[in-house]
Write an enzyme that holds these catalytic residues in place. Structure first.
Site, PDB file in Angstrom:
ATOM      1  N   HIS A 352       0.795  -1.228   0.000  1.00 22.92           N
ATOM      2  CA  HIS A 352       0.000   0.000   0.000  1.00 22.92           C
ATOM      3  C   HIS A 352       0.826   1.275   0.000  1.00 22.92           C
ATOM      4  O   HIS A 352       0.383   2.293  -0.515  1.00 22.92           O
ATOM      5  CB  HIS A 352      -1.040  -0.047   1.109  1.00 22.92           C
ATOM      6  CG  HIS A 352      -2.140  -1.002   0.761  1.00 22.92           C
ATOM      7  ND1 HIS A 352      -2.224  -2.265   1.313  1.00 22.92           N
ATOM      8  CD2 HIS A 352      -3.132  -0.921  -0.146  1.00 22.92           C
ATOM      9  CE1 HIS A 352      -3.250  -2.893   0.762  1.00 22.92           C
ATOM     10  NE2 HIS A 352      -3.813  -2.111  -0.124  1.00 22.92           N
ATOM     11  N   ARG A 459     -11.221   3.506  -3.815  1.00 21.93           N
ATOM     12  CA  ARG A 459     -10.942   2.670  -2.632  1.00 21.93           C
ATOM     13  C   ARG A 459     -11.465   3.397  -1.398  1.00 21.93           C
ATOM     14  O   ARG A 459     -10.794   4.261  -0.857  1.00 21.93           O
ATOM     15  CB  ARG A 459      -9.440   2.439  -2.482  1.00 21.93           C
ATOM     16  CG  ARG A 459      -8.789   1.578  -3.552  1.00 21.93           C
ATOM     17  CD  ARG A 459      -7.310   1.389  -3.221  1.00 21.93           C
ATOM     18  NE  ARG A 459      -6.679   0.329  -3.986  1.00 21.93           N
ATOM     19  CZ  ARG A 459      -5.885   0.524  -5.036  1.00 21.93           C
ATOM     20  NH1 ARG A 459      -5.645   1.744  -5.464  1.00 21.93           N
ATOM     21  NH2 ARG A 459      -5.333  -0.505  -5.648  1.00 21.93           N
ATOM     22  N   ARG A 495     -15.766   1.176  -4.467  1.00 19.70           N
ATOM     23  CA  ARG A 495     -15.572  -0.159  -3.922  1.00 19.70           C
ATOM     24  C   ARG A 495     -15.873  -0.106  -2.424  1.00 19.70           C
ATOM     25  O   ARG A 495     -15.381   0.784  -1.733  1.00 19.70           O
ATOM     26  CB  ARG A 495     -14.130  -0.617  -4.132  1.00 19.70           C
ATOM     27  CG  ARG A 495     -13.911  -1.995  -3.519  1.00 19.70           C
ATOM     28  CD  ARG A 495     -12.530  -2.505  -3.764  1.00 19.70           C
ATOM     29  NE  ARG A 495     -11.540  -1.806  -2.959  1.00 19.70           N
ATOM     30  CZ  ARG A 495     -10.240  -2.035  -3.042  1.00 19.70           C
ATOM     31  NH1 ARG A 495      -9.794  -2.897  -3.933  1.00 19.70           N
ATOM     32  NH2 ARG A 495      -9.396  -1.396  -2.270  1.00 19.70           N
ATOM     33  N   GLU A 590     -10.862 -10.976  -7.791  1.00 21.77           N
ATOM     34  CA  GLU A 590      -9.572 -11.042  -7.103  1.00 21.77           C
ATOM     35  C   GLU A 590      -9.272 -12.460  -6.629  1.00 21.77           C
ATOM     36  O   GLU A 590      -8.132 -12.789  -6.337  1.00 21.77           O
ATOM     37  CB  GLU A 590      -9.582 -10.114  -5.881  1.00 21.77           C
ATOM     38  CG  GLU A 590      -9.774  -8.655  -6.253  1.00 21.77           C
ATOM     39  CD  GLU A 590      -9.750  -7.753  -5.040  1.00 21.77           C
ATOM     40  OE1 GLU A 590      -8.769  -7.022  -4.866  1.00 21.77           O
ATOM     41  OE2 GLU A 590     -10.720  -7.785  -4.267  1.00 21.77           O
ATOM     42  N   ASN A 613      -3.862  -7.128  -8.532  1.00 20.03           N
ATOM     43  CA  ASN A 613      -2.892  -7.229  -7.422  1.00 20.03           C
ATOM     44  C   ASN A 613      -3.189  -8.457  -6.587  1.00 20.03           C
ATOM     45  O   ASN A 613      -2.321  -9.284  -6.330  1.00 20.03           O
ATOM     46  CB  ASN A 613      -2.962  -6.001  -6.511  1.00 20.03           C
ATOM     47  CG  ASN A 613      -2.775  -4.705  -7.255  1.00 20.03           C
ATOM     48  OD1 ASN A 613      -2.170  -4.696  -8.316  1.00 20.03           O
ATOM     49  ND2 ASN A 613      -3.295  -3.614  -6.712  1.00 20.03           N
ATOM     50  N   ASP A 614      -4.433  -8.556  -6.149  1.00 22.35           N
ATOM     51  CA  ASP A 614      -4.795  -9.714  -5.337  1.00 22.35           C
ATOM     52  C   ASP A 614      -4.943 -10.969  -6.195  1.00 22.35           C
ATOM     53  O   ASP A 614      -4.557 -12.054  -5.782  1.00 22.35           O
ATOM     54  CB  ASP A 614      -6.093  -9.444  -4.564  1.00 22.35           C
ATOM     55  CG  ASP A 614      -5.806  -8.717  -3.252  1.00 22.35           C
ATOM     56  OD1 ASP A 614      -4.850  -9.117  -2.562  1.00 22.35           O
ATOM     57  OD2 ASP A 614      -6.513  -7.753  -2.930  1.00 22.35           O
ATOM     58  N   ARG A 624       1.810 -10.575  -2.269  1.00 15.89           N
ATOM     59  CA  ARG A 624       2.051  -9.387  -3.079  1.00 15.89           C
ATOM     60  C   ARG A 624       2.960  -8.394  -2.374  1.00 15.89           C
ATOM     61  O   ARG A 624       3.525  -7.506  -2.992  1.00 15.89           O
ATOM     62  CB  ARG A 624       0.716  -8.713  -3.436  1.00 15.89           C
ATOM     63  CG  ARG A 624      -0.003  -8.145  -2.232  1.00 15.89           C
ATOM     64  CD  ARG A 624      -1.411  -7.696  -2.569  1.00 15.89           C
ATOM     65  NE  ARG A 624      -1.524  -6.258  -2.711  1.00 15.89           N
ATOM     66  CZ  ARG A 624      -2.673  -5.620  -2.915  1.00 15.89           C
ATOM     67  NH1 ARG A 624      -3.803  -6.307  -3.033  1.00 15.89           N
ATOM     68  NH2 ARG A 624      -2.702  -4.330  -3.026  1.00 15.89           N
ATOM     69  N   CYS A 665      -8.325  -2.984 -12.752  1.00 11.46           N
ATOM     70  CA  CYS A 665      -7.959  -1.829 -11.926  1.00 11.46           C
ATOM     71  C   CYS A 665      -6.768  -2.088 -11.008  1.00 11.46           C
ATOM     72  O   CYS A 665      -6.479  -1.299 -10.123  1.00 11.46           O
ATOM     73  CB  CYS A 665      -9.153  -1.366 -11.096  1.00 11.46           C
ATOM     74  SG  CYS A 665      -9.684  -2.585  -9.877  1.00 11.46           S
TER      75      CYS A 665
HETATM   76  C1  PEP Z   1      -6.342  -5.369  -6.457  1.00 18.05           C
HETATM   77  O1  PEP Z   1      -6.241  -6.263  -5.612  1.00 18.05           O
HETATM   78  O2  PEP Z   1      -5.891  -5.458  -7.618  1.00 18.05           O
HETATM   79  C2  PEP Z   1      -6.977  -4.097  -6.104  1.00 18.05           C
HETATM   80  C3  PEP Z   1      -7.200  -3.180  -7.021  1.00 18.05           C
HETATM   81  O3  PEP Z   1      -7.288  -3.905  -4.802  1.00 18.05           O
HETATM   82  P1  PEP Z   1      -6.234  -3.442  -3.683  1.00 18.05           P
HETATM   83  O4  PEP Z   1      -4.939  -3.159  -4.377  1.00 18.05           O
HETATM   84  O5  PEP Z   1      -6.814  -2.258  -3.016  1.00 18.05           O
HETATM   85  O6  PEP Z   1      -6.181  -4.658  -2.817  1.00 18.05           O
HETATM   86 MG    MG Z   2      -7.417  -6.121  -3.806  1.00 20.56          MG
END
Ligand code: PEP
Ligand code: MG
Length: 739
Positions: A352, A459, A495, A590, A613-614, A624, A665
């Site tokens: 993050h 987010r 979201r 995800e 990402n997830d 990650r 995204c």
């Molecule tokens: C993701 O997981 O790709 C996502 C956009 O959510 P976050 O990065 O907030 O977990």
């Molecule tokens: Mg995510």
């Protein structure tokens, strides 16, 4: 021993030769030696009691060489009953150390940098007791200032500050180049009085400072900071976390114990903080490390209270921040102070801190281990976050070359200006939609600045993390309404809360879990404890106030979960007037399990947004946030391409042929090469951080999509390759695309 040291230091900084005599006598050991770190990472014997005096100034070891070098390199205490059996032992005949078996070596550190090593030895083979280790560490701490002075006195101030250029490599988190002076996150040096003769008075000072700290936090947290999203809210999260730590009596008791052994309050805080640090380096658990990081920050605040100084140094504009770890809120705080880029030793691209840095457009590098320890406060540096390099005290020609590169880059940005008003499309005319990822009020202006077509991922938890708590319905309503005001006609996909994992509110009742990323997080919490999700649903509907509303759920693993979340939202929608002009309810993809529920899922959702990402973390079973795994698995690979293609095929024919829109995204959307591949596969709506929109738009505008699709089909024949990046990148560069 501290009593004797106090007498010795009563008349100013003692000579190193006097110090080693005193320590050897007080600890009843045969040898006590001090090694000073010199330019070029050399440790030089600077004083000794017990070794051959003629070796002083002559015996030199590289950092990492021998037990002394290992102590300096690792920053850890070496406690060996018989040193010669250690694999790294080296023998230096000129020191006459042959008769000595045991060694206890501790690093001398100042403001997070190793400046030398203090060691004792005995003839007898023996292990040193915990008390002895603690005593020697305390002396090492007291030595930091005299060592700095000794370095300055013999004309080699640089011996302490370091002058040699150093290059560190790391993982690019956010691209960009920054040239500037460095600032260190969490680097503190206690100067001034270190030993005290009146422990009672020092305990009173500690008590008073802790109370001031607590009061200050309480006052700030009781609503005097500006609202959600702005700079003040950022400090709020930091403060909320601090408040919990500040109230932790265990830590303060430990500081009290150290004061009773004879140190001043500030020296004791520093001493305990560095113990905490050492423990932290050995802990893998991310949650515990976060808590220890809070303790570290709190130590800084407490020191500031004790010395009347400010916890955060003033930052020259555009400075490069060096940090070991950095929370999202701390990063916002530094951003407010005006940094131009950052190096985080323990961070990875999808963490993050990286996401936030991207949103803020701050060039950032992860990894670069050792940079923080090697840097001194006024060092100049060049951060090349495109190539993954950090140049500390760069050679003049390196700095000049980077100056030129920066100018060229600025010229290219001027070229982007021409693109800004054009609709994003490939060179051969395929229309693409580029959307913004956002979460803070301060990012809303990016919609106009970047020309994004809407917000593809809002987010909602980010503003709450910045603030440190979940706001009530009225505040949330006002915030969501403000987001929709800023977007105007442009769509926004809100979201719902995605807390848990590494996104924790200070008061989160998070169960202890071995795998928080796969634990009780996100929608799972929302469904099990629906009050918060219900409140949020209500606030979103009220904020929309009759305007179109689009909501998606994170971490959906089963169609049943999606149904339950949707039912909750629809139940609230029934009760709220005016109803949104249109209510679209979608899901993030995800969790890979959804791929085997596609028919049922696509029949019910209004849209799908791939959270890469997830998704990649779960698809490849690869954390990650782990810097060790960064780059090991690639979105540009056959399994991911196949997954995306299957999803697109199913989505195209869903709902009786009407189709379901699919977008992406995750962070990959904002990387030009990945964006190209995604468009090549058919994902033509991409949502990304503001700073990525122009680079992606620019690359896509030069892309011959038809030709690229043929290339893509070709490279995909190598289905067993870990990554297809190489051939795709080569082709893109041959086409002159700036990937
Ligand atoms: C993701 O997981 O790709 C996502 C956009 O959510 P976050 O990065 O907030 O977990
Ligand atoms: Mg995510």
């Amino acid at each position: 021993m501290l009593g004797s040291l106090r007498s010795l230091m009563a008349h100013g900084a003692p000579k190193l030769s006097e110090l080693v005599e005193l320590v050897a006598a007080e600890m009843a050991v045969d040898v006590c030696s001090i090694y000073i770190k010199r330019p070029g990472d050399i440790l030089e014997l600077a004083a000794t009691k017990g070794l051959n005096p003629s070796a002083v100034g002559r015996t030199r070891l590289r950092v990492g060489e021998g037990i002394i070098g290992l102590c300096a390199a690792s920053g850890q205490v070496m406690n060996l009953a018989d040193a010669q059996y250690h694999p790294r032992f080296v023998y230096r005949p000129e020191t006459g150390e042959e008769p000595f078996a045991s060694i206890l070596a501790v690093p001398v550190r100042r403001a997070g940098r190793t400046m030398g090593v203090l060691a004792v030895q005995t003839r007898e083979a023996r292990h040193y007791l915990a008390d002895e280790v603690e005593d020697l560490e305390t002396v090492a701490m007291l030595l930091a200032e005299p060592l700095a002075a000794a370095g300055a006195a013999d004309g080699s101030e640089e011996g302490i500050a370091g002058t040699v250029p150093r290059v560190f490599s790391g993982v690019p988190l956010v691209g960009g180049i920054v040239i500037g002076v460095i600032v260190q996150h969490g680097a503190r040096a206690v100067t001034g009085r270190l030993l005290a003769d009146d422990p009672k008075a020092e305990l009173d000072r500690l008590q008073a400072a802790a109370e001031r700290l607590q009061r200050g936090l309480d006052e700030l947290l009781d609503g005097r900071l500006p609202d959600v999203g702005e700079a003040g809210a950022a400090s709020r999260e930091v403060l909320e976390a601090y408040r919990l730590v500040a109230a932790d009596a265990g830590w303060l008791n430990r500081v009290g114990e150290v004061i009773r052994s004879g140190l001043t309050a500030e020296a004791a805080v520093q001493r305990v903080a560095s113990d905490v640090h050492d423990r932290m380096r050995r802990i893998a658990d991310p949650y515990l490390r976060e808590r220890l990081a809070d303790l570290d920050d709190m130590a800084g605040r407490l020191l500031a209270e004790l010395t009347g100084g400010s916890a955060r140094p003033t930052v020259p504009p555009g400075a490069i921040l060096l940090a070991r770890r950095l929370g999202p809120a701390e990063l916002l705080g530094w951003h407010d102070s005006g940094i131009g880029g950052l190096v985080i030793e323990e961070a990875s691209p999808a963490g993050h801190a990286a996401i936030l840095a991207r949103a803020l457009g701050l060039p950032a590098l992860g990894g670069a281990r050792g940079a923080l320890a090697a840097a001194a406060p006024t060092d100049q540096a060049v951060l090349d976050a495109d190539e993954g390099a950090f140049y500390l005290r760069p050679e003049a020609d390196v700095a000049v070359a980077y100056g030129r590169a920066l100018q060229a880059r600025q010229a290219r940005r001027a070229g982007w200006e021409r693109l800004r008003r054009k609709q994003p499309a490939t060179a051969d005319g395929t229309r693409v939609r580029l959307m913004l990822n956002a979460g803070l009020a301060l990012e809303l202006g990016e919609l106009d600045r970047t020309g994004a077509e809407g917000i593809g991922l809002f987010r909602t938890e980010i503003a709450m993390l910045a603030r440190g708590s979940v706001p009530d319905i009225a505040e949330q309503t006002a915030f969501y309404s403000r987001v929709l005001d800023a977007a105007g006609e442009r769509p926004v996909a809100f979201r719902t809360l995605d807390l848990g994992g590494d996104k924790l509110l200070p008061d989160a009742a998070q169960p202890a879990e071995a795998n928080p990323a796969m634990g009780w997080r996100s929608l799972r919490v929302g469904l099990d404890r629906p009050a918060v999700l219900r409140k949020q649903a209500r606030a979103l509907l009220l904020g929309a106030a009759g305007r179109p509303l689009s909501v998606m759920f994170p971490m959906v693993a089963t169609v049943a979960e999606f149904r339950a979340a949707r039912a909750l939202l629809l139940a609230e929608a029934k009760r709220i007037q005016p109803a949104p002009e249109r209510l679209e309810i979608g899901t993030m993809l995800e969790v890979p399990a959804l791929m085997w529920q596609l028919n049922a899922l696509l029949a019910e959702v209004d849209f799908v947004s791939i959270g890469s990402n997830d998704l990649l973390q779960f698809l490849f079973a690869a954390d990650r946030g782990s810097p060790v795994l960064a780059g090991r698995y690639d979105l540009l690979s056959a399994p991911v391409f196949d997954l995306i293609e299957q999803l697109l095929c199913a989505a195209a024919v869903a709902k009786g042929g009407a189709g379901v829109p699919v977008s992406l995204c995750g962070e990959a959307a904002g990387r030009p090469l990945e964006a190209m591949a995604l468009v090549g596969l058919g994902v033509t709506t991409l949502s990304m951080s503001a700073s990525n929109i122009m680079p992606v738009k620019s690359v896509l505008s030069g892309l011959d999509l038809a030709a690229f699709r043929a290339v893509l089909a070709g490279v995909r024949r190598d289905a067993g390759a870990a990554s297809l990046r190489g051939p795709i990148e080569i082709w893109a560069r041959e086409q002159g695309l700036d990937v």
